[in-house]
Enzyme design. Structure first.
Site, PDB file in Angstrom:
ATOM      1  N   HIS A 149       8.162  -1.201   8.378  1.00 57.42           N
ATOM      2  CA  HIS A 149       7.649  -0.043   9.122  1.00 57.42           C
ATOM      3  C   HIS A 149       7.343  -0.540  10.537  1.00 57.42           C
ATOM      4  O   HIS A 149       6.996  -1.708  10.721  1.00 57.42           O
ATOM      5  CB  HIS A 149       6.369   0.397   8.416  1.00 57.42           C
ATOM      6  CG  HIS A 149       5.786   1.691   8.903  1.00 57.42           C
ATOM      7  ND1 HIS A 149       5.044   1.771  10.053  1.00 57.42           N
ATOM      8  CD2 HIS A 149       5.814   2.943   8.374  1.00 57.42           C
ATOM      9  CE1 HIS A 149       4.636   3.021  10.210  1.00 57.42           C
ATOM     10  NE2 HIS A 149       5.093   3.753   9.209  1.00 57.42           N
ATOM     11  N   ASP A 188       2.244  -5.940   3.499  1.00 60.09           N
ATOM     12  CA  ASP A 188       1.976  -4.543   3.839  1.00 60.09           C
ATOM     13  C   ASP A 188       2.049  -3.753   2.537  1.00 60.09           C
ATOM     14  O   ASP A 188       3.132  -3.477   2.023  1.00 60.09           O
ATOM     15  CB  ASP A 188       3.015  -4.065   4.858  1.00 60.09           C
ATOM     16  CG  ASP A 188       2.956  -2.558   5.098  1.00 60.09           C
ATOM     17  OD1 ASP A 188       2.188  -1.871   4.396  1.00 60.09           O
ATOM     18  OD2 ASP A 188       3.686  -2.082   5.987  1.00 60.09           O
ATOM     19  N   GLN A 224       2.647   1.214   0.599  1.00 62.12           N
ATOM     20  CA  GLN A 224       3.361   2.017  -0.413  1.00 62.12           C
ATOM     21  C   GLN A 224       3.231   1.425  -1.813  1.00 62.12           C
ATOM     22  O   GLN A 224       3.867   1.905  -2.742  1.00 62.12           O
ATOM     23  CB  GLN A 224       4.849   2.118  -0.050  1.00 62.12           C
ATOM     24  CG  GLN A 224       5.129   2.791   1.282  1.00 62.12           C
ATOM     25  CD  GLN A 224       4.771   4.260   1.278  1.00 62.12           C
ATOM     26  OE1 GLN A 224       4.624   4.892   0.220  1.00 62.12           O
ATOM     27  NE2 GLN A 224       4.600   4.827   2.459  1.00 62.12           N
ATOM     28  N   LYS A 237      -2.826   7.013   1.558  1.00 58.95           N
ATOM     29  CA  LYS A 237      -1.653   6.955   0.683  1.00 58.95           C
ATOM     30  C   LYS A 237      -2.083   6.633  -0.745  1.00 58.95           C
ATOM     31  O   LYS A 237      -1.269   6.417  -1.630  1.00 58.95           O
ATOM     32  CB  LYS A 237      -0.662   5.908   1.188  1.00 58.95           C
ATOM     33  CG  LYS A 237      -0.082   6.272   2.569  1.00 58.95           C
ATOM     34  CD  LYS A 237       0.948   5.268   3.003  1.00 58.95           C
ATOM     35  CE  LYS A 237       1.256   5.330   4.487  1.00 58.95           C
ATOM     36  NZ  LYS A 237       2.149   6.427   4.859  1.00 58.95           N
ATOM     37  N   CYS A 244       9.748   5.898  10.619  1.00 60.92           N
ATOM     38  CA  CYS A 244       9.178   4.751  11.334  1.00 60.92           C
ATOM     39  C   CYS A 244       9.848   3.441  10.941  1.00 60.92           C
ATOM     40  O   CYS A 244       9.212   2.388  10.911  1.00 60.92           O
ATOM     41  CB  CYS A 244       7.667   4.633  11.116  1.00 60.92           C
ATOM     42  SG  CYS A 244       6.752   6.025  11.739  1.00 60.92           S
TER      43      CYS A 244
HETATM   44  C1  LIG Z   1       5.142   0.617   4.542  1.00 55.96           C
HETATM   45  C2  LIG Z   1       4.187   1.213   5.529  1.00 55.96           C
HETATM   46  N1  LIG Z   1       3.529   0.415   6.374  1.00 55.96           N
HETATM   47  C3  LIG Z   1       2.636   0.894   7.256  1.00 55.96           C
HETATM   48  C4  LIG Z   1       2.386   2.240   7.356  1.00 55.96           C
HETATM   49  C5  LIG Z   1       1.391   2.723   8.352  1.00 55.96           C
HETATM   50  O1  LIG Z   1       0.297   3.270   7.710  1.00 55.96           O
HETATM   51  P1  LIG Z   1      -0.842   4.047   8.512  1.00 55.96           P
HETATM   52  O2  LIG Z   1      -0.120   5.066   9.344  1.00 55.96           O
HETATM   53  O3  LIG Z   1      -1.669   4.661   7.447  1.00 55.96           O
HETATM   54  O4  LIG Z   1      -1.566   3.069   9.349  1.00 55.96           O
HETATM   55  C6  LIG Z   1       3.057   3.112   6.503  1.00 55.96           C
HETATM   56  C7  LIG Z   1       2.839   4.568   6.608  1.00 55.96           C
HETATM   57  O5  LIG Z   1       3.732   5.350   6.815  1.00 55.96           O
HETATM   58  C8  LIG Z   1       3.979   2.582   5.574  1.00 55.96           C
HETATM   59  O6  LIG Z   1       4.646   3.392   4.740  1.00 55.96           O
END
Ligand SMILES: Cc1ncc(COP(=O)(O)O)c(C=O)c1O
Lengths: 141, 406
Positions: free
Chosen positions: B123, B200, B203, B226, B364
């Site tokens: 991401h 990270d 998910q 999430k 993203c």
């Molecule tokens: C794999 C992953 N990393 C990071 C993020 C970023 O999360 P947040 O927008 O809650 O900071 C997301 C959210 O879309 C994600 O799916």
């Protein structure tokens, strides 16, 4: 689906499937790209200027039906227009899309572009309909 | 015990929304999940019965709010099986969590010529903070490639690792493909060259249990929203000795021991990393979301989600012109796809008219989309409250779309 059929009118579906003036011409004095960071859509517009008028407008895109149809219609509509005339058309088109109030009246001179006025009911899609126009009119002349 | 999805759905008030004439079919859970009554009630009761600033008042409500906030830290710590609650730092979400580690750990431990490894399926939140750090330090960013199935090329990873590698930061489960990466192996290999590892987990945590001690990772980051909690809150797990060795991220109130104009001394972790008034209600809500989840039979939830994934993969493959991206055997329950002749944006708009919420775009993960030569996909992502019937509604709607744009 009935509302949607107004958004995805026959004209739009046709231009999406068989866009006019699609592809990069052999030579082009001007070109500019537009990018919608929200969705990754990309459009490149190529054109010439003949005297003071736009001519030979072509485009390439990786985008949705709305953005392809809008670009395709644009290439036909703006050919032979001065940049001032083109900007004026764009201003009116863009104002109509952003008008959340009464039905806009895009009349004389807008041709098939009128089919895109439904986009105003889908605020997140307005940028799709204006991407190619912005590239051409606000890009590098 | 069998899994009663209709009973579960009743606990999520928003799921009974109607979109025009149609019942809502919410298949955008990878973007954010919906909240159970238990979480909504916790937020309300916080503001009606507890609200006060924490760690600074001596009055009744301040004590109560501080206790609830710190109790939540314990809940999150246990949820991830951290060795101690002080290994949990509350942040705004995954994005802030990664930025905190990149900035604090990176500033101290990453120098010119060092290398940071990420993967092709990160991401943007796990790309940009490392890019910024590498630019600032003159360090180098390396990328583990992904193959056609959407799996990381582990041989290539082996080649990238060296004694220059200082940090390996990879996604546990990909938000764009669903792939669950072999992170245990990534962690062990990284440690073998002396690198630290950040996972990270945005998910991951909403889908399957995570044990940070078993994984032996150095940092693990996730977002509350999430995980059936509210937005604007998340957590970092960081091994205590690492957190202890790291400088503050932001300066301000609540993170200090003593401030004079000459010198300030900082609190021990986690306080050192929590400057200013945090999202107290959000933290407490996140703890209730975790408890809600843990009171369910997670093995059953997972089984149900796997059934949804299989059903969705089979049904969507019926639609002419569909191509699914991410075909690993190890996936969380989401399906990313394109449909010939119809752009994901147009799909999303038409599906919306049928009450179906999916995501269209690059999610993203632009570099990943470039890897596959596309700019966008449509993504249907599931949670345990989704049903086979909802997937059938999606399939029928996609068949209509295929005809509309054919
Ligand atoms: C794999 C992953 N990393 C990071 C993020 C970023 O999360 P947040 O927008 O809650 O900071 C997301 C959210 O879309 C994600 O799916």
């Amino acid at each position: 689906m009935s509302d949607l059929l107004q958004l995805y009118q026959e004209i739009i579906l046709r231009h999406n499937k068989n866009p006019r003036n699609y592809g990069r011409p052999g030579s082009f004095p001007h070109c500019a790209s537009g990018h919608n960071p929200l969705c990754g859509d990309q459009v490149t517009v190529y054109w010439s200027v003949d005297g003071s008028c736009l001519s030979d407008i072509h485009f390439e895109s990786q985008g949705c039906a709305i953005s392809r149809a809008s670009a395709s219609i644009m290439t036909e509509l703006l050919a032979g227009k001065t940049t001032e005339e083109a900007s004026a058309l764009y201003e009116e088109f863009s104002a109509a899309l952003k008008n959340q109030g009464e039905e806009p009246s895009l009349g004389e001179g807008f041709g098939e572009l009128v089919a895109l006025s439904e986009v105003r009911k889908y605020p997140s899609r307005i940028k799709c309909a204006t991407l190619a126009w912005q590239a051409l009119l606000e890009g590098d002349f | 015990m069998s899994f009663d999805v209709s009973k579960i759905r009743q606990e999520f008030p928003i799921l009974s929304t109607r979109v025009g004439q149609k019942p809502l079919v919410y298949l955008d859970n990878a973007a954010t999940t919906q909240k159970p009554r238990a979480v909504i009630d916790a937020l309300e009761s916080y503001y009606t019965e507890t609200n006060a600033n924490i760690h600074r008042g001596v009055h009744f409500l301040a004590e109560k709010a501080t206790a609830a906030y710190e109790e939540a830290r314990g809940v999150v710590g246990k949820f991830l099986n951290a060795a101690r609650a002080e290994e949990i730092v509350f942040v705004r979400g995954t994005t802030e969590g990664i930025n905190l580690v990149a900035s604090s750990f990176g500033n101290k431990f990453i120098a010119e010529g060092d290398e940071v490894i990420i993967s092709a399926m990160e991401h943007h939140a796990n790309i940009v903070p490392w890019q910024l750090l590498c630019e600032e330090k003159g360090a180098h960013l390396k990328v583990i490639p992904a193959d056609e199935n959407g799996e990381l090329e582990m041989d290539a990873f082996d080649q990238l690792l060296s004694d220059k590698t200082k940090m390996v930061s990879v996604v546990h489960a990909s938000n764009a493909l669903g792939t669950i990466n072999p992170i245990k192996s990534i962690i062990d290999k990284s440690h073998a060259v002396g690198a630290r590892v950040l996972i990270d987990g945005a998910q991951a945590v909403g889908h399957f249990p995570v044990d940070v001690q078993k994984l032996n990772c150095d940092f693990f980051v996730f977002s509350g929203h999430k995980l059936f909690g509210s937005t604007g809150v998340g957590a970092i797990y960081g091994r205590f000795d690492l957190l202890e060795s790291m400088p503050p991220y932001q300066g301000g109130g609540d993170m200090i021991n003593e401030v004079t104009f000459e010198k300030t001394t900082y609190k021990e972790p986690p306080g050192r990393f929590e400057a200013g008034t945090p999202n107290i209600a959000g933290v407490i809500g996140m703890a209730r979301a975790i408890e809600y989840l843990e009171n369910l039979d997670r093995a059953l939830l997972l089984q149900h989600e796997e059934d949804l994934l299989h059903h969705a993969t089979a049904r969507l493959n019926e639609v002419e012109g569909i191509k699914i991206y991410g075909t690993s055997k190890n996936k969380v329950s989401l399906v990313a796809f394109t449909l010939e002749g119809s752009h994901p944006h147009d799909m999303a708009t038409v599906l919306d008219a049928d009450g179906i919420a999916i995501r269209a775009g690059h999610h993203c993960t632009q570099p990943l989309h470039s890897r596959y030569g596309i700019t966008a996909t449509a993504r249907a992502s599931f949670a345990f409250y989704n049903t086979r019937e909802e997937i059938d509604i999606l399939t029928e709607s996609l068949k209509k779309i295929q005809l509309l744009f054919a």
